[in-house]
Each structure stands twice: as structure tokens, then as C-alpha cells.
Design an enzyme around this catalytic site. Structure first.
Site, short mmCIF file in Angstrom:
data_model
loop_
_atom_site.label_atom_id
_atom_site.label_comp_id
_atom_site.label_asym_id
_atom_site.label_seq_id
_atom_site.Cartn_x
_atom_site.Cartn_y
_atom_site.Cartn_z
N CYS A 18 3.83 3.63 -4.16
CA CYS A 18 4.14 4.03 -2.80
C CYS A 18 5.17 5.17 -2.88
CB CYS A 18 4.72 2.85 -2.03
SG CYS A 18 5.27 3.30 -0.36
N ASP B 149 7.82 5.44 -1.31
CA ASP B 149 9.15 4.91 -1.05
C ASP B 149 10.15 5.29 -2.15
OD1 ASP B 149 11.38 2.93 -0.91
OD2 ASP B 149 10.17 2.18 0.77
N HIS C 44 5.21 -2.64 -3.02
CA HIS C 44 6.56 -3.16 -3.16
C HIS C 44 6.93 -4.09 -2.02
CE1 HIS C 44 8.30 -0.32 -0.13
NE2 HIS C 44 7.21 0.36 -0.47
ZN LIG Z 1 6.02 1.57 0.69
#
Ligand SMILES: [Zn+2]
Length: 478
Positions: free
Chosen positions: A140, A142, A208
Site C-alpha cells: 500500500c 501508506d 496493513h
Molecule cells: Zn493502506
């Protein structure tokens, strides 16, 4: 009960001193992380000091000196010289500072790291030993996964391909094209193995979750729901494999692997493939559990427990039941990943009290375009891998609207966006085309977030460079 309150926190999750941890590697990594963080940490105090002293007569000169001494770059003269007219433009100076520091850490990364190539060669040899000729990771975007390769999984910089997408929803078509190119290289150049060697391509997707505050600090792209995030990543892996099997017959296939990361501790859930290379959301090894079970054991016994944990997952009955054990190479690789992650848990235990203090988002900037492998410190940047804004736009929106709104714009702090693309200096016209593309993407970004731009709340910086690892950034003037 107050629904907004985070769940109770146990005193300390992980204790340092695991028998299987690589302490020397942990010390090196800690030095790297410290130096990286310290560089950025100086920016805000310097800006505060400038803000407080901007009415002094000698301000421009003193400001120049302070910035050069403390931060190591030159500020735009007009910003300082004109401060007496309408006050110091702290937003512009903040953006400028972040962009300068970004270039410093990226360009300085390779200095004195001659070991990277040999490290990558060793890793590639190891992957081949596990029957994989390519390891391709899609995490991801992130920022809390930024340390995935270097810290969480401990894989060398140059040996694996990483492409981040919001929610780990990677672009299947683009990755099939990449797979095709890699296969072609095997046919034409025998790199890294010739086409008749039955080695495989491994695609890893990484979702996650947050163990401390699962309902709020999980994956933004999946409404902070761990199951949704894992399920979406698993579906994407299946689509990728299906796409390759359907497009290229004759037994063309890939291996896939699903990994979940707890962004509070860096512990992973490694979903163990079965004998038919299929995975289940319910069949995995959780390294947080494994770490606690093995921390006080002698080294050999701890190793044995890692092996047993894998066997237990493989033999699991009920919902997570699979058909047999994965092939030997896969088994070797996932064992290595589990061991590597145990080292990381020891790292988090030793240097971050067993759990990160910044459980939520703390990203400093958004990176758009091609991956910047030098940015591998947790929570430093939100990465939006972007080939076209039509496809990558929603991922960028998650960064701007959901993450940075709270972090920056609501406080009046601007969002620094760096557009970064690579060109191939061996291909005629490549640099010019990439430069054009960089400018086009910047224009579209400024257009998309015009309201923020007009208030000085979003700034966009452009850099390009040669695709070879270790090449220096070339700044493009707006
Ligand atoms: Zn994420």
C-alpha cells in the site's frame, strides 16, 4: 464506552534481546534512521526562529546564514528580502525546505555504499536458490510501510522491484506488461536465468492494519478494515495470476504471496501458500506471536520453533485449510522472511520501546510517479505510484484528501508534493519525453487541487533522473 477512545494499551508489547536477531544489522539501520530523521527535524525549529526574528533590520542576511548553517541549503532570495513587505511567507519557505532536504537525503544516500551491488547480487542468487528469478512487491502507498523492504522484510535495495498503490491495489495490466518484459529478458539475454530454467516469478502484495487502534489507524483505502484490506490484496494477486495464465498459455504462471503488516510494531502476518500455491486469509504465521514465544529460548530451539510454526500453519484444519505444503523454494524464502522480520521486531523493541510512538500518519511529503528507493524510513512519505493521473488519481486523492488534510492543511501547513520520474539515457529522446511528462503531471496536479494551491497549501516540485540506481536528481524549474 466511548467509541472514539483507542483500545487500552498493554505496557510494552515486545521486549528486546531475541536470540535470532541480527544485532549488527540493527545497529547499522538505527544509525541510518537517526541521521535521516535528524535532518528533517531541524526544519521546523529554524522556521520558527525565522518567523520570530523577521522584523529585524538585518533579517535577510541572518536568515541566509542560519538556513545555510543549520539546514545546508540556500533559501530563495526574494522570500527573505521581501519579508518586510507582507511578512515572511513561512508556507513557501516550508515547501522549499522540504524539497531541499528531500534532495539532500536522496542524493546523499549512495555515498559510501559501494556494497549495494554485491548485496543485491547475493540476494538475487539467494532468490534463484529458492527458484525465483524475480521478486516484485506491491505494498500500500501508506507511509508507514515505507520501511517495508529495508526494515520490515530486510531485502536489499536493488534486488527487488517495489511499486506502491493505495490499498495495495496494483495495476494488473501494467504488472503483466512488466512480467512480459522480464520474461523477454530471460529469452533474449538469459537474465537472470535462461528461459528453460523452471524458476518462477514471485509477486508479493502487502496490506496493513493497526493492532493498537484497528478501527482508525488501519488502511485508509479500505476504511481501516483489516479483512477488507487483506481480501482486496488477495483478489488482486489472483487476478494477476489469472491474467498471466489466460494471456500466455503453455504453463505460464507466477507464484504469489500475501503479507500483512501491523504498522504499530512492524510484525507481519505471512499467509502461507499451499501445494497449489493458493493462500487463505485464515492460514498465516503471525511473527508477533512467534517473537513472544521464542524470545527467551536458546538460539537453536528458537529456530526450530520458527520451522514448527510454519508446519503448524501448513497443517491447519478448518477455514484456513490448504492442500499440502508449498514448494521447497517457497518454504525456504518464507522462512527467511520470518527470520528477517524477527530481527525487525527486536529493532522495534530496542529502539522504539516495542511499539512506534507515531501510530498514526506522520508523513512529511507526497511522492508521485516512480519509486524513490532512497526513502525507506517509516512514515516519511506517502507514495503514489503513478503512470497516468486517470489511473493514479484516486490513490493521490487518498493522500491529499484523507491523510494530509488532517496532518497539514487543517493546521495551515502546506502539502509538499514531489513529482519524480526516471528516463533512460541510452534511449534517444527519453529524457525530453520524461521531462514533458513530469511537467504535464505537475500541471494536472495543480489543476486537481487548485483550491489548496491558491491558498499556498500545496506545492509541487519536479525532479527527474536516469533510471540507473544511484543516479542524482535533476531538478526541473517550474
Ligand atoms: Zn493502506
Amino acid at each position: 464506552m466511548d467509541a472514539e477512545a483507542p483500545p487500552e494499551q498493554p505496557e510494552r508489547l515486545l521486549q528486546p534481546g531475541h536470540p535470532l536477531a541480527d544485532r549488527a544489522a540493527n545497529e547499522t539501520l538505527h544509525g541510518f534512521e537517526q541521521a535521516f530523521r535528524q535532518r528533517f527535524e531541524r526544519l521546523v525549529p529554524v522556521l520558527k526562529e525565522l518567523h520570530a526574528t523577521q522584523h529585524a533590520l538585518s533579517f535577510p542576511e541572518r536568515a541566509r546564514e542560519l538556513i545555510a548553517e543549520s539546514l545546508g541549503f540556500a533559501a530563495p532570495a526574494a522570500l527573505l528580502d521581501d519579508a518586510w513587505i507582507n511578512g515572511l511567507d513561512t508556507r513557501a519557505l516550508y515547501l522549499h525546505g522540504i524539497f531541499e532536504l528531500f534532495e539532500q537525503v536522496v542524493n546523499g544516500y549512495w555515498a559510501g555504499r559501494d556494497d549495494l551491488v554485491s548485496e543485491a547480487e547475493r540476494a538475487t542468487a539467494y532468490f534463484l536458490d529458492c527458484d525465483f528469478h524475480e521478486v516484485d512487491i506491491s505494498p500500500c502507498s501508506d507511509g508507514r510501510l515505507l520501511g517495508l523492504r529495508r526494515f520490515i522484510l530486510r531485502l536489499p535495495d536493488l534486488a527487488v522491484r517495489t511499486r506502491s498503490h493505495a490499498g495495495a491495489l496494483f495495476d494488473v495490466e501494467e504488472d503483466v506488461r512488466y512480467w512480459t518484459r522480464r520474461e523477454l529478458l530471460r529469452f533474449r539475454e538469459g537474465q537472470p536465468t535462461t528461459a528453460d530454467v523452471p524458476s518462477r516469478y514471485l509477486k508479493i502484495a502487502v496490506y496493513h492494519f493497526s493492532s493498537r487502534d484497528p478501527a482508525h489507524e488501519g488502511c485508509m483505502a479500505h476504511g481501516s478494515n483489516e479483512r477488507d484490506a487483506a481480501d482486496a490484496a488477495l483478489r488482486q494477486l489472483r487476478s494477476f495470476r489469472q491474467a498471466i495464465e489466460n494471456t500466455f498459455c503453455c504453463g505460464a504462471s507466477v507464484d504469489t504471496l500475501l503479507i500483512g503488516v501491523d504498522t504499530d510494531t512492524d510484525a507481519i502476518k505471512l499467509h502461507v501458500p499451499d501445494g497449489e500455491t493458493r493462500m487463505s486469509l485464515y492460514r498465516y504465521v503471525d511473527t508477533a506471536v512467534l517473537y513472544r514465544q521464542t524470545r527467551e529460548l536458546p538460539e537453536q530451539e528458537a529456530s526450530l520453533r520458527v520451522y514448527q510454526a510454519l508446519q503448524q500453519a501448513i497443517a491447519q484444519q478448518g477455514w484456513g485449510r490448504g492442500k499440502g505444503e508449498p514448494h521447497e523454494g517457497m518454504l525456504r524464502l518464507i522462512t527467511r522472511l520470518l527470520l528477517n522480520n524477527l530481527s525487525q521486531l527486536d529493532y522495534v523493541a530496542r529502539y522504539h520501546d516495542g511499539r512506534y510512538a507515531d501510530g498514526g500518519h506522520r508523513e512529511r511529503l507526497i511522492l508521485v510517479g516512480h519509486e524513490v528507493e532512497e526513502m525507506q524510513v517509516r512514515n516519511f512519505a506517502y507514495f503514489a505510484h503513478l503512470e497516468t493521473l486517470e489511473e493514479g488519481g484516486p490513490g493521490l486523492d487518498v493522500g491529499v484528501e484523507k491523510i494530509f488534510r488532517k496532518l497539514n492543511t487543517e493546521r495551515g501547513l502546506p502539502i509538499p508534493v514531489v513529482v519524480h520520474y526516471r528516463y533512460d539515457r541510452h534511449v534517444p529522446g527519453s529524457r525530453e519525453r520524461v521531462e514533458k511528462r513530469c511537467r504535464r503531471i505537475r500541471r494536472v496536479i495543480l489543476e486537481r487541487y487548485r483550491e489548496l494551491v491558491d491558498q499556498g497549501l500545496l506545492g509541487c516540485h519536479m525532479v527527474i533522473r536516469d533510471k540507473q540506481s544511484g543516479s542524482q536528481l535533476e531538478r526541473l524549474a517550474a
